[in-house]
Scaffold this motif. Structure first.
Motif, mmCIF file in Angstrom:
data_model
loop_
_atom_site.group_PDB
_atom_site.id
_atom_site.type_symbol
_atom_site.label_atom_id
_atom_site.label_comp_id
_atom_site.label_asym_id
_atom_site.label_seq_id
_atom_site.Cartn_x
_atom_site.Cartn_y
_atom_site.Cartn_z
ATOM 1 N N GLU A 1 -46.453 -4.366 60.878
ATOM 2 C CA GLU A 1 -46.274 -4.223 62.313
ATOM 3 C C GLU A 1 -44.846 -3.770 62.578
ATOM 4 O O GLU A 1 -43.886 -4.425 62.154
ATOM 5 C CB GLU A 1 -46.543 -5.555 63.009
ATOM 6 N N ASP A 2 -44.704 -2.650 63.272
ATOM 7 C CA ASP A 2 -43.381 -2.102 63.617
ATOM 8 C C ASP A 2 -42.480 -1.978 62.389
ATOM 9 O O ASP A 2 -41.349 -2.452 62.380
ATOM 10 C CB ASP A 2 -42.687 -2.959 64.679
ATOM 11 N N ARG A 3 -43.004 -1.373 61.318
ATOM 12 C CA ARG A 3 -42.268 -1.116 60.077
ATOM 13 C C ARG A 3 -41.921 -2.396 59.317
ATOM 14 O O ARG A 3 -41.160 -2.353 58.345
ATOM 15 C CB ARG A 3 -40.985 -0.331 60.350
ATOM 16 N N VAL A 4 -42.418 -3.549 59.720
ATOM 17 C CA VAL A 4 -42.153 -4.806 59.020
ATOM 18 C C VAL A 4 -43.404 -5.215 58.255
ATOM 19 O O VAL A 4 -44.445 -5.465 58.856
ATOM 20 C CB VAL A 4 -41.719 -5.921 59.987
ATOM 21 N N LEU A 5 -43.300 -5.235 56.925
ATOM 22 C CA LEU A 5 -44.400 -5.656 56.069
ATOM 23 C C LEU A 5 -44.248 -7.152 55.812
ATOM 24 O O LEU A 5 -43.194 -7.603 55.375
ATOM 25 C CB LEU A 5 -44.363 -4.889 54.742
ATOM 26 N N THR A 6 -45.305 -7.900 56.116
ATOM 27 C CA THR A 6 -45.270 -9.355 55.959
ATOM 28 C C THR A 6 -46.373 -9.787 55.015
ATOM 29 O O THR A 6 -47.529 -9.415 55.189
ATOM 30 C CB THR A 6 -45.448 -10.067 57.317
#
Length: 161
Positions: A74-79
């Motif tokens: 989400e929004d370039r953030v990989l979790t």
């Protein structure tokens, strides 16, 4: 009574060692959980490797089944998140010792711009999660020709008919 020479450098080293021990035990001390049990915070180890075409992320998740691992972008953030469940809760002879941490975990990292989320792949084998993230295509610079007089300007990288 024996006289001991005071060495301030040794005293500073002793103080530093004691502070390191104090903070090490403070952050590693289990916290109280439900039913008087203790819970250790678990953060899985991760490696991030860059190849010519991919970013490859590997996370060690021993004791975790594939269904308990979640990957979100989400929004370039990989979790990467999930949970390692306790295998047993049997007490024998009034006490037991658990050193392996269990519980929920979450790790996040920011990806560079231009990553296509549809091309990210993940595999899970023998307790190791591997996520392959294709690198974004680099934009190629284009050159603009300078003309003198009435002749039209040509731009390199574009086709003319």
């Amino acid at each position: 009574m024996a006289l001991v020479r005071w060495e301030p450098i040794r005293e500073m080293a002793t103080l530093q060692n004691e502070m390191n021990r104090l903070f090490g035990t403070f952050f590693d001390t289990p916290t109280a959980g439900a039913n008087g049990s203790t819970v250790r915070r678990w953060i899985p180890a991760m490696d991030l490797v860059e190849t010519k075409e991919h970013f490859v992320l590997r996370a060690d998740l021993p004791g975790v089944v594939e269904g308990d691992v979640h990957i979100e972008l989400e929004d370039r953030v990989l979790t990467i998140s999930g949970e390692r469940k306790s295998e047993n809760d049997v007490k024998k002879d009034g006490f037991y010792r658990l050193e392996r941490a269990t519980g929920a975990f979450s790790r996040s990292l920011t990806l560079p711009e231009g990553i296509e989320s549809e091309s990210i792949t993940a595999t899970f084998d023998k307790g190791v999660l591997e996520i392959r993230i294709p690198k974004p295509e680099e934009t190629k610079p284009r050159k603009v020709a300078i003309t003198v007089g009435d002749s039209p300007a040509a731009i390199e990288g574009t086709e003319t008919a």
